[in-house]
Write a protein that holds these residues in place. Structure first.
Motif, mmCIF file in Angstrom:
data_model
loop_
_atom_site.group_PDB
_atom_site.id
_atom_site.type_symbol
_atom_site.label_atom_id
_atom_site.label_comp_id
_atom_site.label_asym_id
_atom_site.label_seq_id
_atom_site.Cartn_x
_atom_site.Cartn_y
_atom_site.Cartn_z
ATOM 1 N N UNK A 190 0.926 -1.180 0.079
ATOM 2 C CA UNK A 190 0.010 0.090 -0.150
ATOM 3 C C UNK A 190 0.901 1.288 0.137
ATOM 4 N N UNK A 191 0.681 2.142 -1.152
ATOM 5 C CA UNK A 191 1.255 3.591 -1.127
ATOM 6 C C UNK A 191 0.384 4.526 -0.743
ATOM 7 N N UNK A 192 0.789 5.285 0.366
ATOM 8 C CA UNK A 192 0.198 6.326 1.017
ATOM 9 C C UNK A 192 0.444 7.406 0.009
ATOM 10 N N UNK A 193 -0.695 7.935 -0.623
ATOM 11 C CA UNK A 193 -0.257 9.195 -1.590
ATOM 12 C C UNK A 193 -1.455 10.535 -1.544
ATOM 13 N N UNK A 194 -0.789 11.389 -1.948
ATOM 14 C CA UNK A 194 -1.576 12.866 -2.091
ATOM 15 C C UNK A 194 -1.888 13.157 -3.544
ATOM 16 N N UNK A 195 -3.208 13.713 -3.827
ATOM 17 C CA UNK A 195 -3.748 14.055 -5.146
ATOM 18 C C UNK A 195 -4.241 15.336 -4.849
ATOM 19 N N UNK A 196 -3.987 16.216 -5.642
ATOM 20 C CA UNK A 196 -4.462 17.591 -5.709
ATOM 21 C C UNK A 196 -4.999 17.850 -7.065
ATOM 22 N N UNK A 197 -6.216 18.388 -7.070
ATOM 23 C CA UNK A 197 -7.102 18.642 -8.539
ATOM 24 C C UNK A 197 -7.507 20.009 -8.961
ATOM 25 N N UNK A 198 -7.437 20.247 -10.103
ATOM 26 C CA UNK A 198 -7.617 21.641 -10.613
ATOM 27 C C UNK A 198 -8.995 22.204 -9.804
ATOM 28 N N UNK A 199 -8.970 23.587 -9.497
ATOM 29 C CA UNK A 199 -10.136 24.165 -9.406
ATOM 30 C C UNK A 199 -11.201 23.802 -10.374
ATOM 31 N N UNK A 200 -12.395 23.438 -9.984
ATOM 32 C CA UNK A 200 -13.484 22.815 -10.999
ATOM 33 C C UNK A 200 -13.503 21.628 -11.541
ATOM 34 N N UNK A 201 -12.411 20.874 -11.389
ATOM 35 C CA UNK A 201 -12.217 19.463 -11.705
ATOM 36 C C UNK A 201 -13.374 18.688 -11.075
ATOM 37 N N UNK A 202 -13.426 18.988 -9.604
ATOM 38 C CA UNK A 202 -14.540 18.081 -8.912
ATOM 39 C C UNK A 202 -15.597 18.884 -8.666
ATOM 40 N N UNK A 203 -16.735 19.141 -9.559
ATOM 41 C CA UNK A 203 -17.765 19.827 -9.052
ATOM 42 C C UNK A 203 -18.474 19.461 -8.159
ATOM 43 N N UNK A 204 -18.506 18.285 -7.749
ATOM 44 C CA UNK A 204 -19.694 17.555 -6.862
ATOM 45 C C UNK A 204 -19.076 17.298 -5.471
ATOM 46 N N UNK A 205 -17.470 17.538 -5.435
ATOM 47 C CA UNK A 205 -16.842 17.513 -4.321
ATOM 48 C C UNK A 205 -16.667 16.124 -3.750
ATOM 49 N N UNK A 206 -16.654 15.096 -4.753
ATOM 50 C CA UNK A 206 -16.697 13.665 -4.200
ATOM 51 C C UNK A 206 -15.333 13.017 -4.215
ATOM 52 N N UNK A 207 -14.205 14.115 -4.380
ATOM 53 C CA UNK A 207 -13.084 13.629 -4.614
ATOM 54 C C UNK A 207 -12.513 12.973 -5.716
#
Length: 686
Positions: free
Chosen positions: A400-417
Motif C-alpha cells: 500500500x502506497x500512501x499518496x496525495x492528490x490535488x485536483x484543479x479548481x473546477x475539476x471536482x464539481x460535486x466534491x466527491x474527491x
C-alpha cells in the motif's frame, strides 16, 4: 538537539537525495481540455507562491522576553527581533545580502539569536550568533570547508552549547563545548568513526553511535568523554530506524524510537539506572518519533502519528485541553506549536488549513488569549487554493502506497474527491529517497493545480515513516520496484479517471530528479515529458563524489543502493543509472542544476546532457552558478518555475503565466537547448 537528527537514516534522508523547494516536442493538444477544467479560475502569480514570505519561522526566546522571525531585507531573508509585547518594534539583527539565512534559534540565555549560513549553496555551514542587546555578531566556527552540527543545549548551562565540527578531519565531527559569550571552543571528544552523539541537559556526552558492518548502528555508553569498548545495543540495517530521541532534563530517562520486534517504530522510555524500558506509544500504520516534550522536565507530553495525515495523541491532559481550545478558535486544519517559553506560559502556534492561507499567533496560556502575529503570504488570501486529497494506492505486489492528490479548481464539481473528466497530470516525486511526502499546504501542488494539472505525490517503497518493511522493500530497487510503484500510481490515476495515459509528466528534485530521468530512459513512452531538478544520472559517480562528512553513511548507502567496491554492486548501480540508457529518450526533458551542489554535483546533469547531445536528442539544460542542492534564492526559484511552467504548458497544454522578466532576474545560464522552448531565447536576453 536530539541524537535522532544524527542517526544514520536521518542524514540519508537529507542526503542525495533530499526533497526540494523546487528538447521539447510539441504535445499541445490538451490545451482545450485543461482550459475547460480550470474555467475562469484566476491565475495565481508564481511570485505569490514562491517568492519570499512576508514573515516566517517565528520563535520565542526561552525567557519569553523576545520574539523573532525571518523576513526579507532588500529581498534577502534575514532574522528580525522584537520585544514579545511589542511585535511592531521589530528590527533586523542580521544583514545577509547575498543568500537567505535558512532559519534561526535562540541561545539558552535568551541573549543571542543563533543561525547557520553557507556560501552559494555549498552546504559548508558556519554557526553565527547575534547579541540582541548590542547587535554584535560573532562567527563561532570561522573555518573554511567545514560543516557545523548542533549537538546539544541546556536549561542550566545557559551560556554554552555543544557543537560538532569537522575541521580536524572532514569525515568526522568532533564534539566541542562552545561558550556563546566569549566564543571559546573547547574540544570535548573526538568523533573518529562515530555517526553522532547523544548528550544530556548538563551537556555531558552520554551515548555514541557508530555504523556497523550490518548496515545498522552500534550504541556505546560514554563516561568521562570516552566511549565504552563494547556496544550495549546493536541494530542491523533492517532496524536502522531505531535510535534515541533524547533524555529528560534530570538525565534519568532516555526516550527511544525502536522498531525491533515490530514493524513500525514505537516510543519507549528507558530508566538510565536500571535499563528498564516502558512502552509509551505505538501505531501499526506509521513510525513514531515526533514528540512534544515539557520545556522544563523534558518529559514526553504528546506524540505524532503521521500516516495519511498527522494526528497528535496526548499523554498530558492539560496540553490536550490547550490544543482542543486552540482548534476551536482556529477552525479546521492542523494546529501546530513551533515554540514554547521555558516557563511554558507562551507559545507560538499556527494552523495549516491546506487550502487557505496559514496564519501564526502568539498564545498566552494563562490568559487563554490568541494574538495574531502574521500571515506568511498575505497575497494568497482569497486566492483559488484547492484541497489536498489522500489516497491509498496498491502496488502490483500488494504494497500500500500512501499518496496525495490535488485536483484543479473546477475539476471536482460535486466534491466527491474524483475528477469529473480527465485532466493532464504531473507526477511529483519526492527526494531522499529516504524521506516522505505529507499532508498539508503544498506550494508546488497549488501552483500546478492552478495551471490546470492534477498533481500526484506517492510515497513509494523506500520512503520513511511507514515501517521497516516498507523502507527496506526499496533496498537495491532503484529503477526497479521503486520505479514500478510510480508506474502503478499512474495506472491508478488513469483508472480513477483523473487523467489519461498519454497526458502524464514526471517531475522532481534530487531522488525525484533521478525518478524523472528513469521515467524517460527505463520506460521511454510512459511519460509525455519530464522535469529533472538536481537529479542523479549515474549512481556510481554520485556515490564516488559524496561529501567527506558522509563517511559514516557509506555502508548503509551501499547496502541500500549497491556497493561500488564490488563487481556485483557496480553492476546493480550501472543497471539502475539513467545515463547508460540516455539514447532511449524520446520525450521532452528539462534539467535544472545548481553549480555548487555538494550532494548531486553538476557532473550528474552535465554527463546526461552530453550523452543526449552526442545522439542529437533534444534537451533543455538550465544551470544556476550561485545555487546548490535546490534553488534557495527566490529569483532563481521563481525563474526556474517559470521555465518549467512554459515547458509543461507546451507538453501538456496547461495554462502558462508569461515568462516576462523572471528568467533575466535570475542567474540562469541556459547551457543547452534554449531553442527547444519557444520564448526562452528572448527571455534570457539582457
Amino acid at each position: 538537539m536530539s541524537f535522532s537528527s544524527t542517526r544514520l537514516l536521518t542524514p540519508l534522508a537529507a542526503c542525495l537525495l533530499a526533497a526540494l523547494p523546487l528538447a521539447s516536442l510539441a504535445h499541445g493538444h490538451m490545451k482545450a481540455s485543461a482550459s475547460l477544467t480550470v474555467g475562469d479560475t484566476p491565475l495565481i502569480p508564481r511570485a505569490a507562491l514562491f517568492g519570499n514570505p512576508v514573515k516566517a519561522g517565528a520563535q520565542l526566546s526561552p525567557n519569553g522576553k523576545w520574539l523573532s522571525w525571518m523576513a526579507p531585507v532588500n529581498g534577502v531573508m534575514n532574522v528580525w527581533v522584537a520585544p514579545s509585547d511589542k511585535p511592531g518594534e521589530a528590527k533586523a539583527v542580521t544583514e545577509s545580502k547575498d543568500r537567505p539565512i535558512p532559519g534561526h534559534f535562540w541561545s539558552g540565555n535568551s541573549e543571542q539569536v543563533l543561525f547557520v549560513k553557507d556560501n552559494a549553496g555549498d552546504e559548508n555551514f558556519r554557526l553565527y550568533g547575534v547579541n540582541v542587546a548590542t547587535g554584535e555578531q560573532k562567527d563561532y566556527t570561522p573555518f573554511d570547508k567545514v560543516r557545523v552540527r548542533m549537538m546539544g543545549g541546556s536549561t542550566t548551562r545557559l551560556d554554552e552549547v555543544l557543537v560538532g565540527i569537522n575541521n580536524r578531519d572532514p569525515r568526522w565531527h568532533d564534539v566541542h563545548l562552545l561558550n556563546l559569550k566569549t566564543g571559546e571552543l573547547k574540544l570535548v571528544m573526538k568523533g573518529d568513526g562515530y555517526a553522532g552523539f547523544q548528550v544530556d541537559d548538563s551537556l555531558q556526552v552520554r551515548l555514541a553511535a557508530r555504523p556497523n558492518a550490518a548496515g545498522g548502528i552500534d550504541y556505546f555508553e560514554v563516561k568521562d568523554n570516552a566511549a565504552a569498548d563494547k556496544p550495549f545495543l546493536s541494530t542491523s540495517l533492517e532496524d536502522s530506524s531505531t535510535g534515541p530521541i533524547g533524555f529528560t532534563t534530570d538525565g534519568k530517562t532516555l526516550y527511544w524510537m525502536d522498531s525491533r520486534d515490530r514493524d513500525t517504530t514505537a516510543v519507549f522510555a528507558q530508566d538510565t539506572r536500571t535499563g528498564e524500558r516502558k512502552l509509551i506509544a505505538e501505531d501499526p500504520r506509521a513510525d513514531l518519533g515526533a514528540t512534544l516534550r515539557d520545556p522544563v522536565t523534558g518529559v514526553v507530553q504528546a506524540y505524532a502519528v503521521d500516516y495519511l495525515t498527522n494526528e497528535w495523541k496526548f499523554l498530558d491532559k492539560r496540553l490536550k485541553a490547550d490544543f482542543d481550545w486552540l482548534q476551536k478558535q482556529l477552525g479546521p486544519g492542523e494546529v501546530f506549536v513551533s515554540s514554547r517559553t521555558r516557563a511554558d506560559d507562551k507559545w507560538i502556534v499556527g494552523i495549516d488549513p491546506v487550502s487557505k492561507v496559514a496564519a501564526t499567533y502568539l498564545y498566552d496560556r494563562k490568559a487563554k488569549k490568541l494574538s495574531p502575529l502574521y500571515v506568511a503570504r498575505p497575497e494568497l488570501q482569497g486566492a483559488p487554493l484547492v484541497p489536498m486529497l489522500t489516497a491509498e494506492i496498491k502496488a502490483r505486489d500488494g504494497l500500500t502506497l500512501p499518496s496525495y492528490l490535488t485536483l484543479p479548481k473546477g475539476a471536482d464539481t460535486n466534491g466527491d474527491g474524483k475528477a469529473d473528466q480527465p485532466v493532464p497530470l504531473v507526477l511529483l516525486v519526492h527526494g531522499g529517497p529516504w524521506a516522505r511526502d505529507g499532508y498539508g499546504y503544498n506550494g508546488q501542488h497549488q501552483w500546478l493545480a492552478n495551471r490546470g494539472y492534477a498533481v500526484l505525490s506517492v510515497n513509494f517503497r523506500a520512503s520513511t515513516g511507514f515501517g521497516k518493511k516498507f523502507l527496506n522493500a526499496g533496498n537495491q530497487q532503484w529503477g526497479l520496484a521503486m520505479h514500478n510503484d510510480l508506474l502503478d500510481a499512474v495506472d491508478w490515476a488513469v483508472k480513477q479517471g483523473v487523467t489519461t495515459k498519454d497526458k502524464v509528466a514526471i517531475m522532481g528534485g534530487s531522488y525525484g530528479g533521478y525518478a524523472a530521468l528513469a521515467g524517460l530512459t527505463f520506460t521511454p513512452t510512459t511519460f509525455a515529458c519530464a522535469v529533472d531538478i538536481v537529479g542523479i544520472s549515474n549512481l556510481e559517480t554520485v556515490l564516488g563524489s559524496i561529501p567527506p562528512y558522509w563517511e559514516a553513511l557509506k555502508k548503509q548507502m551501499y547496502i541500500r543502493m549497491g556497493d561500488p567496491t564490488t563487481e556485483e554492486g557496480r553492476a546493480i548501480l550501472r543497471a539502475a543509472s539513467p545515463l547508460y540508457k540516455a539514447d532511449q529518450i524520446v520525450r521532452p526533458l528539462l534539467i535544472g542544476q545548481g553549480a555548487n551542489d555538494p550532494r548531486v554535483k553538476q557532473a550528474e546533469s552535465d554527463q546526461i546532457v552530453s550523452a543526449m547531445k552526442a545522439k542529437n536528442i533534444p534537451v533543455t539544460y538550465v544551470l544556476y552558478p550561485d545555487a546548490g542542492h535546490g534553488f534557495a534564492k527566490p529569483n532563481n526559484r521563481i525563474g526556474f518555475n517559470a521555465i518549467t511552467e512554459a515547458f509543461l504548458g507546451q507538453c501538456l497544454g496547461g495554462r502558462v503565466e508569461p515568462l516576462g522578466e523572471t528568467v533575466r532576474q535570475s542567474t540562469a545560464q541556459i547551457v543547452h537547448g534554449a531553442e527547444h522552448l519557444p520564448g526562452l531565447v528572448d527571455a534570457t536576453k539582457k
